[in-house]
Design a protein around this motif. Structure first.
Motif, PDB file in Angstrom:
ATOM      1  N   GLY A   1       0.882  -1.172   0.127  1.00  0.00           N
ATOM      2  CA  GLY A   1       0.040   0.080  -0.255  1.00  0.00           C
ATOM      3  C   GLY A   1       0.904   1.365   0.088  1.00  0.00           C
ATOM      4  O   GLY A   1       2.099   1.367  -0.115  1.00  0.00           O
ATOM      5  N   VAL A   2       0.330   2.281   0.350  1.00  0.00           N
ATOM      6  CA  VAL A   2       1.207   3.644   0.212  1.00  0.00           C
ATOM      7  C   VAL A   2       1.964   3.783   1.613  1.00  0.00           C
ATOM      8  O   VAL A   2       1.458   3.335   2.603  1.00  0.00           O
ATOM      9  N   GLU A   3       3.173   4.180   1.290  1.00  0.00           N
ATOM     10  CA  GLU A   3       4.182   4.380   2.366  1.00  0.00           C
ATOM     11  C   GLU A   3       4.396   3.254   3.184  1.00  0.00           C
ATOM     12  O   GLU A   3       4.291   3.115   4.502  1.00  0.00           O
ATOM     13  N   GLY A   4       4.379   2.019   2.493  1.00  0.00           N
ATOM     14  CA  GLY A   4       4.588   0.819   3.319  1.00  0.00           C
ATOM     15  C   GLY A   4       3.473   0.009   3.977  1.00  0.00           C
ATOM     16  O   GLY A   4       3.546  -0.961   4.764  1.00  0.00           O
ATOM     17  N   THR A   5       2.330   0.608   4.064  1.00  0.00           N
ATOM     18  CA  THR A   5       1.126   0.262   4.956  1.00  0.00           C
ATOM     19  C   THR A   5       0.488  -0.961   3.907  1.00  0.00           C
ATOM     20  O   THR A   5       0.421  -0.783   2.821  1.00  0.00           O
ATOM     21  N   PRO A   6      -0.208  -1.809   4.256  1.00  0.00           N
ATOM     22  CA  PRO A   6      -0.916  -2.817   3.772  1.00  0.00           C
ATOM     23  C   PRO A   6      -2.119  -2.232   2.951  1.00  0.00           C
ATOM     24  O   PRO A   6      -2.711  -1.302   3.513  1.00  0.00           O
ATOM     25  N   GLY A   7      -2.361  -2.592   1.961  1.00  0.00           N
ATOM     26  CA  GLY A   7      -3.545  -2.028   0.948  1.00  0.00           C
ATOM     27  C   GLY A   7      -3.543  -2.922  -0.176  1.00  0.00           C
ATOM     28  O   GLY A   7      -2.796  -3.776  -0.774  1.00  0.00           O
ATOM     29  N   PRO A   8      -4.651  -2.844  -1.004  1.00  0.00           N
ATOM     30  CA  PRO A   8      -4.843  -3.729  -2.421  1.00  0.00           C
ATOM     31  C   PRO A   8      -4.114  -3.249  -3.415  1.00  0.00           C
ATOM     32  O   PRO A   8      -3.530  -2.066  -3.678  1.00  0.00           O
ATOM     33  N   ALA A   9      -3.696  -4.129  -3.892  1.00  0.00           N
ATOM     34  CA  ALA A   9      -2.599  -3.941  -5.356  1.00  0.00           C
ATOM     35  C   ALA A   9      -3.600  -3.614  -6.411  1.00  0.00           C
ATOM     36  O   ALA A   9      -4.704  -4.157  -6.699  1.00  0.00           O
ATOM     37  N   ALA A  10      -3.190  -2.495  -6.958  1.00  0.00           N
ATOM     38  CA  ALA A  10      -3.830  -2.112  -8.346  1.00  0.00           C
ATOM     39  C   ALA A  10      -3.730  -2.987  -9.763  1.00  0.00           C
ATOM     40  O   ALA A  10      -2.538  -3.146  -9.859  1.00  0.00           O
ATOM     41  N   PRO A  11      -4.619  -3.363 -10.107  1.00  0.00           N
ATOM     42  CA  PRO A  11      -4.615  -4.195 -11.256  1.00  0.00           C
ATOM     43  C   PRO A  11      -3.990  -3.241 -12.416  1.00  0.00           C
ATOM     44  O   PRO A  11      -4.297  -2.173 -12.647  1.00  0.00           O
ATOM     45  N   PRO A  12      -3.420  -3.797 -13.673  1.00  0.00           N
ATOM     46  CA  PRO A  12      -2.904  -2.805 -14.614  1.00  0.00           C
ATOM     47  C   PRO A  12      -4.284  -2.431 -15.312  1.00  0.00           C
ATOM     48  O   PRO A  12      -5.006  -2.855 -15.568  1.00  0.00           O
ATOM     49  N   LEU A  13      -4.010  -1.234 -15.741  1.00  0.00           N
ATOM     50  CA  LEU A  13      -5.040  -0.362 -16.548  1.00  0.00           C
ATOM     51  C   LEU A  13      -4.548   0.016 -17.808  1.00  0.00           C
ATOM     52  O   LEU A  13      -3.156   0.418 -18.018  1.00  0.00           O
ATOM     53  N   TYR A  14      -5.293  -0.236 -18.847  1.00  0.00           N
ATOM     54  CA  TYR A  14      -4.786   0.178 -20.121  1.00  0.00           C
ATOM     55  C   TYR A  14      -5.721   1.342 -20.639  1.00  0.00           C
ATOM     56  O   TYR A  14      -6.781   1.353 -20.534  1.00  0.00           O
ATOM     57  N   LEU A  15      -4.975   2.175 -21.415  1.00  0.00           N
ATOM     58  CA  LEU A  15      -5.568   3.238 -22.172  1.00  0.00           C
ATOM     59  C   LEU A  15      -5.457   3.035 -23.773  1.00  0.00           C
ATOM     60  O   LEU A  15      -4.488   2.650 -24.288  1.00  0.00           O
ATOM     61  N   VAL A  16      -6.840   2.985 -24.031  1.00  0.00           N
ATOM     62  CA  VAL A  16      -6.788   2.698 -25.788  1.00  0.00           C
ATOM     63  C   VAL A  16      -6.991   4.315 -26.278  1.00  0.00           C
ATOM     64  O   VAL A  16      -7.849   5.000 -26.214  1.00  0.00           O
ATOM     65  N   PHE A  17      -5.929   4.555 -27.106  1.00  0.00           N
ATOM     66  CA  PHE A  17      -6.104   6.190 -27.774  1.00  0.00           C
ATOM     67  C   PHE A  17      -5.365   5.990 -29.169  1.00  0.00           C
ATOM     68  O   PHE A  17      -4.222   5.560 -29.260  1.00  0.00           O
ATOM     69  N   ASP A  18      -5.948   6.515 -30.030  1.00  0.00           N
ATOM     70  CA  ASP A  18      -5.621   6.481 -31.578  1.00  0.00           C
ATOM     71  C   ASP A  18      -5.205   5.343 -32.114  1.00  0.00           C
ATOM     72  O   ASP A  18      -4.334   5.251 -32.721  1.00  0.00           O
TER      73      ASP A  18
END
Length: 220
Positions: free
Chosen positions: A118-135
């Motif tokens: 998580g933020v600053e070493g605290t436990p937290g959920p991991a973010a899945p990869p996000l994809y941006l489709v552009f042009d």
């Protein structure tokens, strides 16, 4: 600064050395000399207390949009979207297109955070990869702040169009969730026909920056 309204050519005298300095400044700031001179005149007039009828550019802070009006003149309430968390400091540059199927994957992509980090070493959920489709290209977003704008030096996804602000919008990753945030742009972000300040990004969300489509997906 947003120098709106009708524009006409004007002439003035200045030293060659000063003009050369203006050209270098314009190049460094990724704008035209005319725009740079116009911005300087607006700033000088407003500093002296004169009303110019011109607002400060969006890149310096968010602009509150005027409330929509019903035919009778009454203000129409806009749906409120919960604001995203504060924006983290800008990290390293990223945003290279991902090759098609069978490729070697994105070049220079940082590995996703360890599961549970998580933020600053605290436990937290991991973010899945996000994809941006552009042009017709797909970009993998794997950083806390992904800038979209006109400036090639200041943006992870540069869009060379005068209607796009130098720093127009940002995709922000916080606690396992992605948001899109307007950085105070002149022309804003449109979602389903409505101008928004920020929104959580869900699967398949489609946003418009002027005439440009930004589609987000969590599917590779």
């Amino acid at each position: 600064m947003a120098t709106g309204g009708r524009k006409s050519p004007h002439q003035f005298l200045c030293s060659d050395a000063l003009w050369s300095t203006c050209q270098r400044m314009a190049e460094d700031q990724e704008k035209g000399v005319d725009e740079l001179v116009s911005d300087a005149l607006v700033a000088y007039a407003q500093l002296a207390g004169y009303q110019t009828g011109i607002s400060v550019d969006d890149d310096d802070g968010p602009v509150t949009p005027a409330p929509a009006r019903a035919p009778g003149g009454a203000a129409v309430s806009r749906p409120l979207t919960p604001p995203p968390p504060p924006m983290p400091p800008a990290g390293g540059r990223f945003g290279r297109p991902i090759p098609g199927a069978g490729g070697l994957g994105a070049v220079g992509v940082r590995p996703p955070p360890a599961h549970g980090a998580g933020v600053e070493g605290t436990p937290g959920p991991a973010a899945p990869p996000l994809y941006l489709v552009f042009d017709n290209q797909k970009y993998r977003i794997d950083k806390d702040q992904f800038i979209i704008g006109r400036g090639s030096k200041s943006s992870d996804l540069p869009i060379k169009d005068g209607n796009i602000s130098r720093k127009h919008a940002a995709v922000i990753r916080r606690n396992g969730t992605y948001f899109i945030k307007d950085l105070g742009s002149t022309n804003g972000i449109d979602f389903k026909g409505m101008r928004i300040d920020n929104k959580r990004i869900d699967e398949g969300d489609l946003f418009h920056l002027c005439d440009y489509e930004l589609r987000f997906t969590y599917k590779r």
